[in-house]
Design a protein around this motif. Structure first.
Motif, PDB file in Angstrom:
ATOM      1  N   GLY A 197      36.823  47.232  46.647  1.00 40.93           N
ATOM      2  CA  GLY A 197      37.201  46.197  45.700  1.00 40.93           C
ATOM      3  C   GLY A 197      35.956  45.649  45.026  1.00 40.93           C
ATOM      4  N   VAL A 198      36.004  45.448  43.718  1.00 40.38           N
ATOM      5  CA  VAL A 198      34.885  44.882  42.974  1.00 40.38           C
ATOM      6  C   VAL A 198      35.407  43.675  42.204  1.00 40.38           C
ATOM      7  CG1 VAL A 198      33.155  45.261  41.184  1.00 40.38           C
ATOM      8  CG2 VAL A 198      33.758  47.132  42.742  1.00 40.38           C
ATOM      9  N   ALA A 199      34.693  42.556  42.297  1.00 42.95           N
ATOM     10  CA  ALA A 199      35.153  41.346  41.620  1.00 42.95           C
ATOM     11  C   ALA A 199      33.986  40.412  41.349  1.00 42.95           C
ATOM     12  CB  ALA A 199      36.225  40.642  42.449  1.00 42.95           C
ATOM     13  N   ARG A 200      34.295  39.331  40.623  1.00 39.33           N
ATOM     14  CA  ARG A 200      33.263  38.383  40.227  1.00 39.33           C
ATOM     15  C   ARG A 200      33.032  37.293  41.275  1.00 39.33           C
ATOM     16  NH1 ARG A 200      35.571  36.971  34.321  1.00 39.33           N
ATOM     17  NH2 ARG A 200      37.439  36.627  35.624  1.00 39.33           N
ATOM     18  N   SER A 201      33.826  37.275  42.325  1.00 33.24           N
ATOM     19  CA  SER A 201      33.593  36.375  43.450  1.00 33.24           C
ATOM     20  C   SER A 201      33.727  37.168  44.737  1.00 33.24           C
ATOM     21  CB  SER A 201      34.578  35.196  43.447  1.00 33.24           C
ATOM     22  OG  SER A 201      35.834  35.580  43.986  1.00 33.24           O
ATOM     23  N   LYS A 202      33.070  36.671  45.773  1.00 35.07           N
ATOM     24  CA  LYS A 202      33.102  37.368  47.056  1.00 35.07           C
ATOM     25  C   LYS A 202      34.521  37.385  47.623  1.00 35.07           C
ATOM     26  CE  LYS A 202      30.285  37.634  51.251  1.00 35.07           C
ATOM     27  NZ  LYS A 202      29.279  36.953  52.092  1.00 35.07           N
ATOM     28  N   THR A 203      35.219  36.263  47.464  1.00 36.99           N
ATOM     29  CA  THR A 203      36.593  36.171  47.956  1.00 36.99           C
ATOM     30  C   THR A 203      37.499  37.187  47.274  1.00 36.99           C
ATOM     31  OG1 THR A 203      36.310  33.810  48.385  1.00 36.99           O
ATOM     32  CG2 THR A 203      38.572  34.635  48.246  1.00 36.99           C
ATOM     33  N   TYR A 204      37.414  37.263  45.965  1.00 38.62           N
ATOM     34  CA  TYR A 204      38.295  38.174  45.231  1.00 38.62           C
ATOM     35  C   TYR A 204      37.925  39.636  45.467  1.00 38.62           C
ATOM     36  CZ  TYR A 204      40.687  34.433  42.662  1.00 38.62           C
ATOM     37  OH  TYR A 204      41.468  33.348  42.326  1.00 38.62           O
ATOM     38  N   ALA A 205      36.642  39.909  45.730  1.00 38.28           N
ATOM     39  CA  ALA A 205      36.247  41.285  46.067  1.00 38.28           C
ATOM     40  C   ALA A 205      36.926  41.708  47.369  1.00 38.28           C
ATOM     41  CB  ALA A 205      34.733  41.387  46.193  1.00 38.28           C
ATOM     42  N   LYS A 206      36.948  40.801  48.347  1.00 35.99           N
ATOM     43  CA  LYS A 206      37.598  41.108  49.629  1.00 35.99           C
ATOM     44  C   LYS A 206      39.102  41.308  49.428  1.00 35.99           C
ATOM     45  CE  LYS A 206      38.304  39.270  54.294  1.00 35.99           C
ATOM     46  NZ  LYS A 206      38.143  40.559  54.994  1.00 35.99           N
ATOM     47  N   LEU A 207      39.723  40.445  48.646  1.00 36.37           N
ATOM     48  CA  LEU A 207      41.152  40.568  48.395  1.00 36.37           C
ATOM     49  C   LEU A 207      41.483  41.859  47.652  1.00 36.37           C
ATOM     50  CD1 LEU A 207      42.001  36.897  47.333  1.00 36.37           C
ATOM     51  CD2 LEU A 207      42.797  38.066  49.403  1.00 36.37           C
ATOM     52  N   SER A 208      40.657  42.224  46.693  1.00 43.45           N
ATOM     53  CA  SER A 208      40.966  43.386  45.853  1.00 43.45           C
ATOM     54  C   SER A 208      40.871  44.700  46.628  1.00 43.45           C
ATOM     55  CB  SER A 208      40.050  43.430  44.627  1.00 43.45           C
ATOM     56  OG  SER A 208      38.692  43.546  44.992  1.00 43.45           O
ATOM     57  N   SER A 209      40.002  44.754  47.655  1.00 42.64           N
ATOM     58  CA  SER A 209      39.884  45.999  48.415  1.00 42.64           C
ATOM     59  C   SER A 209      41.136  46.288  49.235  1.00 42.64           C
ATOM     60  CB  SER A 209      38.663  45.948  49.341  1.00 42.64           C
ATOM     61  OG  SER A 209      38.858  44.993  50.365  1.00 42.64           O
ATOM     62  N   SER A 210      41.961  45.270  49.457  1.00 43.20           N
ATOM     63  CA  SER A 210      43.181  45.454  50.254  1.00 43.20           C
ATOM     64  C   SER A 210      44.360  45.931  49.414  1.00 43.20           C
ATOM     65  CB  SER A 210      43.556  44.134  50.937  1.00 43.20           C
ATOM     66  OG  SER A 210      43.959  43.160  49.985  1.00 43.20           O
ATOM     67  N   LEU A 211      44.181  46.019  48.106  1.00 40.32           N
ATOM     68  CA  LEU A 211      45.315  46.303  47.231  1.00 40.32           C
ATOM     69  C   LEU A 211      45.655  47.781  47.121  1.00 40.32           C
ATOM     70  CD1 LEU A 211      44.564  43.789  44.337  1.00 40.32           C
ATOM     71  CD2 LEU A 211      46.161  43.532  46.244  1.00 40.32           C
TER      72      LEU A 211
END
Length: 447
Positions: free
Chosen positions: A179-193
């Protein structure tokens, strides 16, 4: 004269999942606000993948954390399950017996910590080939700071993530999602999708609205069961609910000025989390450290129970020294084999703040040995123990009325150096050798 290399502490030893935090605390955030880019890599069913690879047991339902006794009785807790097992409804955290009821032919293996750690460290080296700042968040999760890609095209960023996945697979034959994102939280969430081996890029406001906002709030780190209940009571169900119509003041009212503000920013993707390499020098656990262990069978052997508490003290004190903290107040519980019978809770204090095993073990035994002996005399089998710290001291300030014995401190330091270099299994204290026999959740703890 040659200088001996000082090897780093390994406070994650014997833990299923080591995390430095379960949310992005203020001290883990950048002080400056600017546009950043984070990558999060998450192995799919890591323990199970490793065992499938090692034993060539692909295609069958597999759980890690369970075993069968000689009489066939199923014991243990599921630490992770293969995708074949998950499709049948077997999830992490259920008992191995429940998994067996769902699938009588499920394959059961115990946690082989050493094998998983070796691969995890190997993968960490691979990550360092791709970026200078890498955090091994757990044995199967990694963060990477990729600000150097923030001005690149979506295609270029995706190519970078794909190269990383390929490199890891070519080296380990294991797969994971990115997951790649502009915040650490969203990067973690996006890798689970898009598990088990997809790539999800959350690079724009539209990406966040489409991919992240529909997720339930309980998916966000820091939103545990009780906090989730409070937030639901305010009418927020999804991340998007908070992002679109949430009020920071509501979270401050619910959770306090500091944590409320931080949690609101975490949910809305505004956190400025740092990617911290291993155990950051400035990291100190807020709540101290703890250790728990459940035996394969209950025991009324006082010496073996004492040995289990010696192990608990050794683990807790080692982790305190690893984090550079001390404690003067401790608590815990020992539970019984008899179903429904309440455990015995306890608290004790040491003469001053310390992380030296001898002082903690002696104070522990002074407090609980009579209760252990009473239970064992009455045939009450002890099945599990927990020990944790309170009143931690994060400074190196000297105690006024009590000082650690220099010889004891030097001996502990020498033992730590051996453990750090060669592994904790190669040196231990004599009082830890008496332990309750039988298999356990961990392969390394089999007696």
């Amino acid at each position: 004269m040659s200088k001996h290399k000082s090897h780093p502490y390994q406070p994650e030893q014997d833990l299923h999942r080591i995390t430095l935090y379960n949310t992005v605390y203020p001290e883990h955030q950048h002080t400056s606000r600017k546009e950043r880019l984070y990558l999060h890599f998450d192995f799919a069913c890591f323990y199970a993948q490793v065992e499938q690879l090692r034993k060539n047991i692909y295609g069958i339902p597999l759980i890690i954390g369970g075993w069968r006794k000689e009489n066939g009785q199923v014991k243990g807790i599921v630490a992770t399950a293969s995708y074949e097992a998950r499709k049948m409804g077997i999830t992490t955290g259920v008992s191995a017996f429940e998994a067996f009821q769902i699938c009588p032919y499920v394959c059961m293996l115990q946690v082989d910590y050493d094998a998983y750690t070796a691969i995890s460290k190997q993968v960490h080296f691979i990550f360092k080939e791709f970026a200078p700042v890498v955090e091994r968040y757990s044995m199967d999760e990694y963060f990477m700071e990729i600000d150097f890609l923030k001005d690149r095209t979506r295609r270029e960023i995706d190519d970078f993530a794909l190269r990383l996945q390929k490199r890891i697979y070519e080296t380990t034959r294991l797969v994971g999602a990115v997951g790649v994102a502009r915040s650490k939280t969203y990067a973690k969430l996006s890798s689970s999708l898009n598990k088990p081996k997809g790539r999800t890029l959350i690079l724009t406001d539209e990406d966040e609205r489409n991919e992240i906002w529909p997720l339930p709030l309980k998916k966000v780190w820091g939103v545990g069961r009780r906090r989730h209940e409070h937030i639901l009571a305010e009418g927020y169900k999804t991340i998007g609910d908070v992002a679109e119509r949430g009020n920071k003041q509501t979270f401050i009212r619910l959770f306090g000025a500091n944590f409320g503000k931080m949690l609101y920013e975490t949910i809305t993707g505004q956190d400025q989390g740092r990617v911290m390499e291993e155990i950051s020098e400035d990291y100190k656990p807020k709540q101290g450290v703890s250790y728990g262990h459940t035996f394969s069978e209950g025991s009324t052997d006082v010496d073996r129970i004492k040995g289990e508490f010696a192990i608990a003290v050794q683990k807790v004190c080692y982790r305190m020294r690893a984090y550079g903290i001390r404690a003067s107040s401790y608590s815990g519980v020992f539970g019984f084999n008899e179903q429904g019978k309440s455990g015995v809770g306890f608290r004790f204090v040491t003469p001053a703040h310390t992380n030296i095993d001898d002082y903690v073990y002696q104070a522990c035994m002074d407090a609980i040995l009579p209760s252990i002996e009473h239970a064992c005399r009455n045939g009450q089998e002890i099945r599990n123990i927990v020990l944790g710290t309170h009143d931690i001291d994060k400074t190196s300030q000297l105690n006024v009325f009590f000082q650690d014995d220099e010889e004891k401190a030097a001996r502990i330091k020498a033992m730590d150096q051996i453990k750090n270099r060669f592994g904790q299994q190669y040196i231990t204290r004599g009082n830890t050798l008496h332990r309750v026999t039988g298999n356990t959740h961990f392969l390394s703890r089999n007696a």
